[in-house]
Design a protein around this motif. Sequence first.
Motif, PDB file in Angstrom:
ATOM      1  N   ASP A  83       0.938  -1.076  -0.019  1.00  0.00           N
ATOM      2  CA  ASP A  83       0.057   0.128  -0.071  1.00  0.00           C
ATOM      3  C   ASP A  83       0.829   1.317  -0.014  1.00  0.00           C
ATOM      4  OD1 ASP A  83       0.900  -0.125   2.533  1.00  0.00           O
ATOM      5  OD2 ASP A  83      -0.951  -0.084   3.644  1.00  0.00           O
ATOM      6  N   ALA A  84       2.030   1.060  -0.435  1.00  0.00           N
ATOM      7  CA  ALA A  84       2.952   2.450  -0.151  1.00  0.00           C
ATOM      8  C   ALA A  84       4.100   2.129  -1.460  1.00  0.00           C
ATOM      9  CB  ALA A  84       3.669   2.595   0.900  1.00  0.00           C
ATOM     10  N   ASN A  85       4.334   3.349  -1.915  1.00  0.00           N
ATOM     11  CA  ASN A  85       5.526   3.297  -3.116  1.00  0.00           C
ATOM     12  C   ASN A  85       6.891   2.827  -2.137  1.00  0.00           C
ATOM     13  OD1 ASN A  85       3.850   4.340  -4.725  1.00  0.00           O
ATOM     14  ND2 ASN A  85       4.306   6.285  -4.520  1.00  0.00           N
ATOM     15  N   ASN A  86       8.005   2.424  -2.993  1.00  0.00           N
ATOM     16  CA  ASN A  86       9.290   2.378  -2.317  1.00  0.00           C
ATOM     17  C   ASN A  86       9.314   1.093  -1.466  1.00  0.00           C
ATOM     18  OD1 ASN A  86      10.350   4.370  -3.765  1.00  0.00           O
ATOM     19  ND2 ASN A  86       9.453   5.712  -2.308  1.00  0.00           N
ATOM     20  N   PHE A  87       8.766  -0.031  -1.971  1.00  0.00           N
ATOM     21  CA  PHE A  87       8.601  -1.152  -0.641  1.00  0.00           C
ATOM     22  C   PHE A  87       9.561  -2.296  -1.076  1.00  0.00           C
ATOM     23  CE2 PHE A  87       5.488  -2.096  -4.315  1.00  0.00           C
ATOM     24  CZ  PHE A  87       6.055  -3.278  -4.707  1.00  0.00           C
ATOM     25  N   GLY A  88      10.580  -1.914  -2.181  1.00  0.00           N
ATOM     26  CA  GLY A  88      11.825  -2.982  -2.433  1.00  0.00           C
ATOM     27  C   GLY A  88      11.144  -3.969  -3.398  1.00  0.00           C
ATOM     28  N   ASP A  89      12.142  -4.895  -3.400  1.00  0.00           N
ATOM     29  CA  ASP A  89      11.950  -6.124  -4.249  1.00  0.00           C
ATOM     30  C   ASP A  89      11.838  -7.448  -3.274  1.00  0.00           C
ATOM     31  OD1 ASP A  89      12.608  -5.257  -6.863  1.00  0.00           O
ATOM     32  OD2 ASP A  89      14.683  -5.121  -6.184  1.00  0.00           O
ATOM     33  N   ASP A  90      10.393  -7.605  -3.302  1.00  0.00           N
ATOM     34  CA  ASP A  90       9.862  -8.725  -2.492  1.00  0.00           C
ATOM     35  C   ASP A  90       9.746  -9.954  -2.926  1.00  0.00           C
ATOM     36  OD1 ASP A  90       9.735  -6.815  -0.573  1.00  0.00           O
ATOM     37  OD2 ASP A  90       7.851  -6.625   0.055  1.00  0.00           O
ATOM     38  N   ILE A  91       9.822 -11.147  -2.345  1.00  0.00           N
ATOM     39  CA  ILE A  91       9.614 -12.368  -2.724  1.00  0.00           C
ATOM     40  C   ILE A  91       8.592 -12.969  -1.801  1.00  0.00           C
ATOM     41  CG2 ILE A  91      10.691 -14.812  -3.116  1.00  0.00           C
ATOM     42  CD1 ILE A  91      13.312 -13.130  -3.656  1.00  0.00           C
ATOM     43  N   ILE A  92       7.367 -13.582  -2.603  1.00  0.00           N
ATOM     44  CA  ILE A  92       6.432 -14.326  -1.679  1.00  0.00           C
ATOM     45  C   ILE A  92       6.659 -15.610  -2.180  1.00  0.00           C
ATOM     46  CG2 ILE A  92       4.100 -14.903  -1.230  1.00  0.00           C
ATOM     47  CD1 ILE A  92       3.684 -11.831  -2.025  1.00  0.00           C
ATOM     48  N   THR A  93       7.120 -16.695  -1.004  1.00  0.00           N
ATOM     49  CA  THR A  93       7.500 -17.927  -1.192  1.00  0.00           C
ATOM     50  C   THR A  93       6.488 -19.151  -1.361  1.00  0.00           C
ATOM     51  OG1 THR A  93       7.772 -18.775   1.149  1.00  0.00           O
ATOM     52  CG2 THR A  93       9.643 -17.614   0.061  1.00  0.00           C
ATOM     53  N   ASP A  94       5.190 -18.880  -1.188  1.00  0.00           N
ATOM     54  CA  ASP A  94       4.211 -19.656  -0.902  1.00  0.00           C
ATOM     55  C   ASP A  94       2.731 -19.166  -1.257  1.00  0.00           C
ATOM     56  OD1 ASP A  94       3.674 -18.272   1.288  1.00  0.00           O
ATOM     57  OD2 ASP A  94       3.091 -20.170   2.522  1.00  0.00           O
ATOM     58  N   PHE A  95       2.742 -18.369  -2.607  1.00  0.00           N
ATOM     59  CA  PHE A  95       1.416 -17.876  -2.778  1.00  0.00           C
ATOM     60  C   PHE A  95       0.627 -18.882  -3.456  1.00  0.00           C
ATOM     61  CE2 PHE A  95      -1.549 -15.187  -5.222  1.00  0.00           C
ATOM     62  CZ  PHE A  95      -1.879 -14.292  -4.218  1.00  0.00           C
ATOM     63  N   ASP A  96      -0.729 -18.868  -2.915  1.00  0.00           N
ATOM     64  CA  ASP A  96      -1.635 -19.881  -3.601  1.00  0.00           C
ATOM     65  C   ASP A  96      -2.697 -19.148  -4.429  1.00  0.00           C
ATOM     66  OD1 ASP A  96      -3.759 -21.509  -3.969  1.00  0.00           O
ATOM     67  OD2 ASP A  96      -3.129 -22.710  -2.080  1.00  0.00           O
TER      68      ASP A  96
END
Length: 175
Positions: free
Chosen positions: A97-110
């Motif tokens: 919900d905000a800018n500049n959150f970085g490069d995120d990885i979600i490991t178990d998205f279903d």
Amino acid sequence: MSGGRNDNINAKDGDDTVSSGGGNDTVHAGSGKDLVYAGSGNDRIFGEASRDTLDGGSGHDTLVGGDGKDVLKGGRGDDLLTGDGDGSSSEDVFVYDANNFGDDIITDFDLSQDVLEIKAGINGSGIAQPADLAPYITEVGGSAVISFGNGDSITLQGITKADLLAGLNDAIDIT
């Protein structure tokens, strides 16, 4: 609330609110409906049992929801997010919900259970509905990557671009 040291916090049972402050902290929320706010360090947050809300704050954080329908928000920094952590199935919500959150990885998205909640127009993108994400989605190494520019991206490990595009209306909520 913790100070600026590298703390190890064990909240145990009950509905707790934990603010870890600065430093590279490890928080185990325990059972109960917990709210955990990490500070500016590279934190490791474990929600464990029940419905938890985990907010990584700034820094390169690792958030693991555990059992129950959890809400995970990485915050600023390149974060590693895992909803369940043990291979079980539960609905989790990943919030951007905000800018500049970085490069995120979600490991178990279903795609059939989890939700990616993205703020409308994030990073000036003009995104107003799930279908608007299509031009921002690529695939790298078999994982869908939603790239908003400015160093902000979400990688969904093990989800292909084709699968994500087919499930946009079910898996994405534009707020």
